[in-house]
Design an enzyme around this catalytic site. Structure first.
Site: not given
Ligand code: UDP
Ligand code: MG
Length: 156
Positions: A9, A49, A112, A115, A126
């Site tokens: 990211k 997303y 974080n 992805h 994807e």
């Molecule tokens: N995210 C966020 N706040 C939240 C949950 C998710 O900013 O409360 C962001 C974070 O960057 C995350 C992305 O949205 O990686 C996608 O969320 P997901 O639940 O799919 O998490 P991941 O699969 O990336 O662990």
């Molecule tokens: Mg996810």
């Protein structure tokens, strides 16, 4: 063999962490079969997303993902989707275990770093969004015979 989509990211690219994160996947024995630096458009972020469109964090997530270049990779191996998710760690940097990418390199919950597709079907979808035909390559690694045990006739 499974191929998963990994995105380093904007925070990972801006903080100069690309090499260290790629090294973790290579050290593990996974194969990088596609890789490019790109700027994600609004439209691509929305497609990628789409399942999160109704979530409160969605606008900020799209703003973040389109704010600066990302490095997208297609990463291949047996069980690559789950292996990569494990290496990434829990979604929130504040909660991710030490030893994981998110646990070792960040503290933020939204910034974080990485992805990774959350299942084989998501991975196929994807990879199709981020890579054109011919951009994900099939090639043999010289050391493949030391990555997997194929003595039974089946790589494991
Ligand atoms: N995210 C966020 N706040 C939240 C949950 C998710 O900013 O409360 C962001 C974070 O960057 C995350 C992305 O949205 O990686 C996608 O969320 P997901 O639940 O799919 O998490 P991941 O699969 O990336 O662990
Ligand atoms: Mg996810």
């Amino acid at each position: 063999m499974e191929t998963t989509l990994i995105i380093l990211k904007p925070d990972a690219v801006q903080r100069g962490l690309m090499g260290r994160i790629i090294t973790r996947f290579e050290d593990k024995g996974l194969q990088i079969v596609g890789c490019k630096l790109m700027q994600i458009s609004q439209d691509l972020a929305a497609q990628h997303y789409k399942d999160h469109a109704s979530k409160p964090f969605y606008p900020g997530l799209v703003r973040f993902m389109t704010s600066s270049p990302v490095l997208v990779m297609a990463v291949r191996g047996i069980g690559a989707v789950a292996i990569c998710r494990g290496m990434m760690g829990a979604t929130f940097g504040s909660k991710a275990a030490a030893g994981t990418i998110r646990g070792d390199f960040g503290v933020s919950n939204s910034f974080n770093l990485i992805h990774g597709s959350d299942g084989p079907e998501a991975a196929t979808r994807e990879i199709g969004l981020f890579f054109k035909a011919g951009e994900v390559l099939d090639f043999n690694r010289a050391g493949e015979c030391w990555i997997y045990d194929s003595s039974s006739g089946k790589a494991e």
